[in-house]
Scaffold this motif. Structure first.
Motif, short mmCIF file in Angstrom:
data_model
loop_
_atom_site.label_atom_id
_atom_site.label_comp_id
_atom_site.label_asym_id
_atom_site.label_seq_id
_atom_site.Cartn_x
_atom_site.Cartn_y
_atom_site.Cartn_z
N GLY A 72 11.72 5.64 12.76
CA GLY A 72 11.50 4.19 12.71
C GLY A 72 10.50 3.85 11.63
O GLY A 72 10.25 4.64 10.72
N GLY A 73 9.91 2.68 11.75
CA GLY A 73 8.98 2.22 10.73
C GLY A 73 9.73 1.74 9.49
O GLY A 73 10.96 1.82 9.41
N ALA A 74 8.97 1.27 8.54
CA ALA A 74 9.59 0.76 7.31
C ALA A 74 8.66 1.04 6.12
O ALA A 74 7.47 0.70 6.17
CB ALA A 74 9.86 -0.73 7.42
N VAL A 75 9.22 1.67 5.11
CA VAL A 75 8.46 1.95 3.89
C VAL A 75 8.31 0.64 3.11
O VAL A 75 9.18 -0.24 3.18
CB VAL A 75 9.20 3.01 3.05
CG1 VAL A 75 8.51 3.25 1.72
CG2 VAL A 75 9.31 4.32 3.84
N ALA A 76 7.22 0.52 2.37
CA ALA A 76 6.97 -0.69 1.57
C ALA A 76 8.17 -0.99 0.67
O ALA A 76 8.72 -0.08 0.03
CB ALA A 76 5.72 -0.49 0.73
N GLU A 77 8.55 -2.26 0.63
CA GLU A 77 9.75 -2.63 -0.14
C GLU A 77 9.60 -2.31 -1.63
O GLU A 77 10.56 -1.90 -2.28
CB GLU A 77 10.03 -4.13 0.04
CG GLU A 77 10.53 -4.48 1.44
CD GLU A 77 10.94 -5.95 1.54
OE1 GLU A 77 10.82 -6.66 0.50
OE2 GLU A 77 11.37 -6.36 2.62
N PRO A 119 2.70 1.02 5.56
CA PRO A 119 3.23 0.61 4.24
C PRO A 119 2.21 -0.23 3.48
O PRO A 119 1.57 -1.12 4.04
CB PRO A 119 4.46 -0.22 4.62
CG PRO A 119 4.18 -0.74 5.99
CD PRO A 119 3.36 0.32 6.67
N LEU A 120 2.07 0.05 2.21
CA LEU A 120 1.16 -0.70 1.32
C LEU A 120 2.01 -1.33 0.23
O LEU A 120 2.59 -0.63 -0.60
CB LEU A 120 0.11 0.24 0.72
CG LEU A 120 -0.78 0.97 1.73
CD1 LEU A 120 -1.69 1.99 1.02
CD2 LEU A 120 -1.61 -0.02 2.54
N GLU A 121 2.09 -2.64 0.23
CA GLU A 121 2.99 -3.34 -0.68
C GLU A 121 2.42 -3.47 -2.09
O GLU A 121 1.21 -3.37 -2.30
CB GLU A 121 3.29 -4.75 -0.13
CG GLU A 121 4.12 -4.75 1.14
CD GLU A 121 5.55 -4.25 0.92
OE1 GLU A 121 5.96 -4.11 -0.25
OE2 GLU A 121 6.25 -3.99 1.92
N GLY A 122 3.32 -3.70 -3.04
CA GLY A 122 2.93 -3.95 -4.42
C GLY A 122 2.66 -2.66 -5.20
O GLY A 122 2.57 -1.58 -4.62
N PRO A 123 2.52 -2.81 -6.53
CA PRO A 123 2.25 -1.63 -7.37
C PRO A 123 0.96 -0.92 -6.98
O PRO A 123 0.92 0.32 -6.96
CB PRO A 123 2.15 -2.23 -8.78
CG PRO A 123 2.93 -3.50 -8.72
CD PRO A 123 2.73 -4.03 -7.32
#
Length: 327
Positions: free
Chosen positions: A152-157, A93-97
């Motif tokens: 599992g895992g989590a996509v960037a919020e 996941p890569l956060e932010g715009p």
């Protein structure tokens, strides 16, 4: 290709009504009226946004599939591309715009790479599309399992919140993205590539004799389809906010159903991307209608198949009726 002469004829009102996009649009409106009668809240902005968010991944998958089908091909790699992009989004996941933009670029690049392999195998090596894309699908599914061996895992919020949100509380972001893809298609349809795509699907031999670079057009049909599959995986990840190595499998058969439901001929040369998107939207709306009617999800596939048969048969009857009248 520039020597191709395009004869434009004014479409009569009857021919317009016989188009698959008009038929599927009418079917969608009828279903939506039934949905609103059952669930008056379906007219609310939140309910509409939820419906659009649920529809967009399948609609994009069907859009990509339609491009290949128009050129008289089949693409099974859709499931693999969506699965890979989904697990990449969940594991890295890569956060932010900026992160969302980078993730989008990665997903589109994955789709383009798989599409290029498909295009090379089918257009240049002349391997049957079903066999070639089945092989790439299996390879892609294997890669997805290597990256993430279990859900599992989590996509960037930022991705999961912003891409499923509404602009000014009304317009769903995912709907704008889908609309942009449809608009790009409407522009591409009028280019030499769009004309050639239909010509190859209608009669490949005649298209080649007319000077159309069949190999080049077919190659890029798979590449463009792969890019749209990558976008479908990106939007699916935003919706689910998690990853699964088999995330793309449910979309595969439904994408073919959406294409057929939209009136696009599976033998190529007739139909369009917008109608396929509407076919996907109709299938998703049908699920909502059945759920709100209290029908068990176990019967959803039966109803979707029945609607598909009805739409294809009805469209075929109208087409024959139109052909008889035109003689």
């Amino acid at each position: 290709m520039s020597d191709i002469r395009i004869v434009h004829a004014k479409a009569s009102m009857k021919s317009v009504l016989l188009r698959g996009s008009v038929i599927i649009l009418a079917l969608y409106i009828a279903l939506y009226i039934a949905y609103v009668i059952q669930q008056p809240r379906a007219l609310g902005a939140g309910a509409i946004a939820s419906l659009v968010n649920n529809t967009v991944p399948l609609a994009l998958a069907a859009a990509g599939q339609a491009i290949v089908v128009l050129s008289r091909g089949f693409d099974l790699s859709l499931a693999g591309v969506v699965s890979i992009t989904n697990v990449v989004m969940a594991v890295y996941p890569l956060e932010g715009p900026a992160g969302a933009l980078a993730s989008l670029g990665i997903c589109l690049a994955i789709g383009a790479a798989v599409g290029a392999v498909n295009g090379w195998l089918v257009a240049i090596m002349r391997i049957q599309a079903i066999a070639a894309t089945l092989a790439t699908m299996i390879v892609c599914q294997g890669i997805a399992l290597v990256i993430l061996d279990a859900p599992g895992g989590a996509v960037a919020e930022w991705v999961s919140y912003e891409l499923t949100d509404r602009i000014f509380g009304v317009v769903p972001v995912s709907g704008l993205i889908l609309g942009a893809v449809v608009c790009l298609w409407l522009l591409a349809k009028k280019t030499d590539f769009g004309v050639a795509l239909y010509a190859i699907g209608a009669d490949e031999h005649a298209a080649r004799l007319s000077g159309i670079p069949v190999v080049k057009v077919r190659f890029f049909a798979f590449v463009f389809a792969g890019i749209i599959y990558g976008l479908a995986g990106y939007m699916l990840s935003a919706q689910t906010a998690t990853g699964s190595p088999t995330a793309g499998e449910p979309l595969l058969m439904l994408s073919f159903a959406a294409v057929a439901l939209g009136g696009t001929s599976l033998s190529g040369g007739r139909g369009g991307l917008f109608a396929s998107v509407m076919g996907a939207a109709t299938l998703m709306l049908l699920q909502k209608v059945l759920f709100s009617s209290g029908v068990s999800s176990f019967y959803t596939g039966i109803f979707q198949g029945a609607v598909l048969i009805f739409a294809v048969v009805f469209s075929g009857l109208l087409t024959r009726f139109g052909e008889r009248k035109s003689k």
